[in-house]
Design a protein around this motif. Sequence first.
Motif, PDB file in Angstrom:
ATOM      1  N   LYS A   1      -9.024  50.583  13.241  1.00 27.88           N
ATOM      2  CA  LYS A   1      -8.451  49.932  12.052  1.00 27.88           C
ATOM      3  C   LYS A   1      -7.468  51.000  11.307  1.00 27.88           C
TER       4      LYS A   1
ATOM      5  N   LEU B   1       1.917  48.045  14.598  1.00 29.06           N
ATOM      6  CA  LEU B   1       0.762  48.031  14.968  1.00 29.06           C
ATOM      7  C   LEU B   1      -0.211  46.766  14.812  1.00 29.06           C
TER       8      LEU B   1
ATOM      9  N   GLN C   1      -3.447  45.365  16.559  1.00 28.50           N
ATOM     10  CA  GLN C   1      -4.468  46.234  15.755  1.00 28.50           C
ATOM     11  C   GLN C   1      -4.853  45.882  14.431  1.00 28.50           C
TER      12      GLN C   1
ATOM     13  N   ILE D   1      -4.503  54.290  19.897  1.00 30.94           N
ATOM     14  CA  ILE D   1      -5.711  53.432  20.455  1.00 30.94           C
ATOM     15  C   ILE D   1      -6.173  53.799  21.431  1.00 30.94           C
TER      16      ILE D   1
ATOM     17  N   GLN E   1     -10.546  54.418  21.537  1.00 31.60           N
ATOM     18  CA  GLN E   1     -11.361  53.552  22.462  1.00 31.60           C
ATOM     19  C   GLN E   1     -12.097  54.583  23.521  1.00 31.60           C
TER      20      GLN E   1
END
Length: 236
Positions: free
Chosen positions: A2, A21, A27, A225, A229
């Motif tokens: 986020k 984004l 996202q 990202i 992850q």
Amino acid sequence: MKFGVIVFPGSNCDQDVYHALGNVLGQPVDYLWHGDTSVSGYDCLVLPGGFSYGDYLRAGAIARFAPIMPAVIEFARAGGLVLGICNGFQILLEAGLLPGAMRVNDCLQFRCQWTYLRVENSKTPFTNRFREGQVIRIPIAHGEGNYYADAATLAELEANRQIVFRYCNEYGEVTPAANPNGSVGNIAGIINREGNVLGMMPHPERCAESILGGTDGRELFASIIDWWQGRERLGA
């Protein structure tokens, strides 16, 4: 993951970052107002470009005192990812989250143009999709992008590999002619020593789709990202 995009009075790139984004990379992303006092629930904060508070006194000098900034500083010092783009970079400098200062372009002109950047450090949360030494193309738009730091600070930046991007020509050569603003050492972007706060003058959100003329900026956001992850998979 986020994202929170912080909007100051005078921000003008907040919607571009939000689009990149949310719509391009898919996202979750929210706007955060400068008057907010909490950044709880976010994994990465972005301070976008523009002219916060009209750039009165000097770029970023008043925004540094916005009600949201104590929460941003606390978030950064706790290891949260923070990206400052153009005016956002200037605010991070004024807030002491990054070393150095920003001066008026040595040409005394506002520069809005495409620039080539050489990736100096690809082992950061923001650049892991790039290769070290890779030349990328990202536009600038600023009148105060002339980064300055004293000799001792520059030596520390070099020793700690905190210089992330340098202005170069299309062949990756770092030359005075490739420097659009007089920035010392052709510096276009730096990271803090801990590696979680990046400030850069070029605008990755303006080259996140091919329709805009390039997609190198998308890779920067995708790097964030990917890093997140990977961290989540490891249970960090």
